[in-house]
Scaffold this motif. Structure first.
Motif, PDB file in Angstrom:
ATOM      1  N   CYS A 159       0.873  -1.176   0.000  1.00 58.43           N
ATOM      2  CA  CYS A 159       0.000   0.000   0.000  1.00 58.43           C
ATOM      3  C   CYS A 159       0.909   1.224   0.000  1.00 58.43           C
ATOM      4  CB  CYS A 159      -0.901  -0.008   1.220  1.00 58.43           C
ATOM      5  SG  CYS A 159      -1.862   1.510   1.418  1.00 58.43           S
ATOM      6  N   ALA A 160       1.002   1.866  -1.152  1.00 59.59           N
ATOM      7  CA  ALA A 160       1.849   3.043  -1.290  1.00 59.59           C
ATOM      8  C   ALA A 160       1.039   4.291  -0.986  1.00 59.59           C
ATOM      9  CB  ALA A 160       2.427   3.117  -2.692  1.00 59.59           C
ATOM     10  N   ALA A 161       1.568   5.117  -0.108  1.00 57.12           N
ATOM     11  CA  ALA A 161       0.867   6.336   0.297  1.00 57.12           C
ATOM     12  C   ALA A 161       1.557   7.564  -0.262  1.00 57.12           C
ATOM     13  CB  ALA A 161       0.826   6.417   1.816  1.00 57.12           C
ATOM     14  N   SER A 162       0.747   8.482  -0.767  1.00 55.28           N
ATOM     15  CA  SER A 162       1.268   9.790  -1.151  1.00 55.28           C
ATOM     16  C   SER A 162       0.732  10.788  -0.147  1.00 55.28           C
ATOM     17  CB  SER A 162       0.812  10.157  -2.564  1.00 55.28           C
ATOM     18  OG  SER A 162      -0.585  10.251  -2.635  1.00 55.28           O
ATOM     19  N   THR A 181       0.500   1.406  14.011  1.00 56.75           N
ATOM     20  CA  THR A 181       0.762   2.831  14.061  1.00 56.75           C
ATOM     21  C   THR A 181       1.920   3.122  13.117  1.00 56.75           C
ATOM     22  OG1 THR A 181       2.208   2.457  15.952  1.00 56.75           O
ATOM     23  CG2 THR A 181      -0.049   3.129  16.428  1.00 56.75           C
ATOM     24  N   TRP A 182       1.893   4.294  12.496  1.00 53.47           N
ATOM     25  CA  TRP A 182       2.967   4.628  11.568  1.00 53.47           C
ATOM     26  C   TRP A 182       4.317   4.653  12.281  1.00 53.47           C
ATOM     27  CZ3 TRP A 182       3.680   3.789   6.886  1.00 53.47           C
ATOM     28  CH2 TRP A 182       4.649   4.460   6.135  1.00 53.47           C
ATOM     29  N   SER A 183       4.302   4.931  13.576  1.00 49.90           N
ATOM     30  CA  SER A 183       5.536   4.875  14.358  1.00 49.90           C
ATOM     31  C   SER A 183       6.015   3.439  14.526  1.00 49.90           C
ATOM     32  CB  SER A 183       5.331   5.513  15.729  1.00 49.90           C
ATOM     33  OG  SER A 183       4.345   4.791  16.447  1.00 49.90           O
ATOM     34  N   GLY A 184       5.098   2.491  14.342  1.00 50.34           N
ATOM     35  CA  GLY A 184       5.461   1.081  14.400  1.00 50.34           C
ATOM     36  C   GLY A 184       5.440   0.463  15.774  1.00 50.34           C
ATOM     37  N   ASP A 185       4.994   1.207  16.773  1.00 50.90           N
ATOM     38  CA  ASP A 185       5.087   0.675  18.128  1.00 50.90           C
ATOM     39  C   ASP A 185       3.880  -0.137  18.554  1.00 50.90           C
ATOM     40  OD1 ASP A 185       4.072   3.607  20.081  1.00 50.90           O
ATOM     41  OD2 ASP A 185       3.410   2.849  18.139  1.00 50.90           O
ATOM     42  N   ARG A 186       2.807  -0.120  17.793  1.00 51.95           N
ATOM     43  CA  ARG A 186       1.630  -0.925  18.137  1.00 51.95           C
ATOM     44  C   ARG A 186       1.083  -1.603  16.888  1.00 51.95           C
ATOM     45  NH1 ARG A 186      -2.613   2.671  20.269  1.00 51.95           N
ATOM     46  NH2 ARG A 186      -1.451   4.345  19.279  1.00 51.95           N
ATOM     47  N   ARG A 235      -0.409 -15.981  10.719  1.00 54.52           N
ATOM     48  CA  ARG A 235      -0.272 -16.212   9.274  1.00 54.52           C
ATOM     49  C   ARG A 235       0.069 -14.938   8.520  1.00 54.52           C
ATOM     50  NH1 ARG A 235      -4.516 -17.752   6.284  1.00 54.52           N
ATOM     51  NH2 ARG A 235      -6.056 -16.711   7.623  1.00 54.52           N
ATOM     52  N   PHE A 236      -0.480 -13.813   8.958  1.00 55.43           N
ATOM     53  CA  PHE A 236      -0.274 -12.527   8.284  1.00 55.43           C
ATOM     54  C   PHE A 236       0.644 -11.649   9.127  1.00 55.43           C
ATOM     55  CE2 PHE A 236      -4.536 -12.258   5.749  1.00 55.43           C
ATOM     56  CZ  PHE A 236      -4.291 -13.525   5.232  1.00 55.43           C
ATOM     57  N   THR A 237       1.432 -10.824   8.439  1.00 58.12           N
ATOM     58  CA  THR A 237       2.301  -9.870   9.115  1.00 58.12           C
ATOM     59  C   THR A 237       2.184  -8.515   8.437  1.00 58.12           C
ATOM     60  OG1 THR A 237       3.893 -11.618   9.670  1.00 58.12           O
ATOM     61  CG2 THR A 237       4.653  -9.335   9.826  1.00 58.12           C
ATOM     62  N   ILE A 238       1.876  -7.505   9.236  1.00 53.79           N
ATOM     63  CA  ILE A 238       1.812  -6.149   8.728  1.00 53.79           C
ATOM     64  C   ILE A 238       3.120  -5.446   9.080  1.00 53.79           C
ATOM     65  CG2 ILE A 238       0.686  -5.246  10.815  1.00 53.79           C
ATOM     66  CD1 ILE A 238      -0.860  -3.298   8.986  1.00 53.79           C
ATOM     67  N   SER A 239       3.596  -4.627   8.155  1.00 49.64           N
ATOM     68  CA  SER A 239       4.831  -3.885   8.390  1.00 49.64           C
ATOM     69  C   SER A 239       4.811  -2.607   7.561  1.00 49.64           C
ATOM     70  CB  SER A 239       6.051  -4.730   8.018  1.00 49.64           C
ATOM     71  OG  SER A 239       6.040  -5.045   6.633  1.00 49.64           O
ATOM     72  N   ARG A 240       5.779  -1.752   7.816  1.00 50.57           N
ATOM     73  CA  ARG A 240       5.846  -0.531   7.022  1.00 50.57           C
ATOM     74  C   ARG A 240       7.286  -0.137   6.768  1.00 50.57           C
ATOM     75  NH1 ARG A 240       8.720   1.033  10.759  1.00 50.57           N
ATOM     76  NH2 ARG A 240       8.277   2.702  12.250  1.00 50.57           N
ATOM     77  N   ASP A 241       7.475   0.559   5.658  1.00 49.47           N
ATOM     78  CA  ASP A 241       8.768   1.112   5.287  1.00 49.47           C
ATOM     79  C   ASP A 241       8.585   2.617   5.211  1.00 49.47           C
ATOM     80  OD1 ASP A 241      11.008   2.097   3.924  1.00 49.47           O
ATOM     81  OD2 ASP A 241      11.291   0.216   2.848  1.00 49.47           O
ATOM     82  N   LYS A 242       9.075   3.316   6.209  1.00 51.09           N
ATOM     83  CA  LYS A 242       8.841   4.756   6.273  1.00 51.09           C
ATOM     84  C   LYS A 242       9.517   5.480   5.121  1.00 51.09           C
ATOM     85  CE  LYS A 242       8.384   6.717  10.330  1.00 51.09           C
ATOM     86  NZ  LYS A 242       8.664   7.257  11.672  1.00 51.09           N
ATOM     87  N   ALA A 243      10.676   4.992   4.715  1.00 51.23           N
ATOM     88  CA  ALA A 243      11.394   5.648   3.616  1.00 51.23           C
ATOM     89  C   ALA A 243      10.612   5.587   2.309  1.00 51.23           C
ATOM     90  CB  ALA A 243      12.770   5.019   3.437  1.00 51.23           C
ATOM     91  N   LYS A 244       9.850   4.498   2.136  1.00 47.97           N
ATOM     92  CA  LYS A 244       9.057   4.332   0.915  1.00 47.97           C
ATOM     93  C   LYS A 244       7.612   4.735   1.108  1.00 47.97           C
ATOM     94  CE  LYS A 244      11.895   0.569  -0.928  1.00 47.97           C
ATOM     95  NZ  LYS A 244      11.909  -0.834  -1.428  1.00 47.97           N
TER      96      LYS A 244
END
Length: 120
Positions: free
Chosen positions: A22-25, A52-57, A67-76
């Motif tokens: 999911c790419a965010a602009s 959370t976008w901070s990744g702490d929760r 089975r599923f894992t959510i993650s984020r790449d702040k740089a992207k």
């Protein structure tokens, strides 16, 4: 204003993996919550996972825990949903969403969705 674009959906055999992006602009603040939802034909939209976008929760629906894992790449500016051990009942349109208020249950921005089909 935040725009969200999902990708990565497709057809996969049961037991296989798939990763959604999911790419965010636009600016995402640390307090934002980014979530994944899904809606199967004839069913209501249901919560899948969020962080959370901070990744702490992070939260998961019971049906996808382990089975599923959510993650984020702040740089992207991108949120991912890694889906393993897929089941036919995971078949749905998957959408990502962003909550400015930090609520896991109220979202302000939505993507258009991407179809995931799991064959048995």
């Amino acid at each position: 204003q935040v725009m969200l674009v999902e990708s990565g959906g497709g057809l996969v055999q049961a037991g296989g993996p798939l990763r959604l992006s999911c790419a965010a602009s636009g600016r995402l603040f640390s307090s934002y919550v980014m979530g994944w939802f899904r809606q199967a034909p004839g069913k209501e939209r249901e919560f899948v996972a969020a962080l959370t976008w901070s990744g702490d929760r992070i939260r998961y629906a019971d049906s996808v825990k382990g089975r599923f894992t959510i993650s984020r790449d702040k740089a992207k500016n991108t949120v991912y949903l890694q889906m393993n051990s897929l089941k036919p009942e995971d078949t749905a349109v998957y959408s990502c969403a962003a909550s400015r208020s930090g609520s896991y249950w109220s979202y302000d921005y939505w993507g258009q969705g991407t179809q995931v089909t799991v064959s048995s």
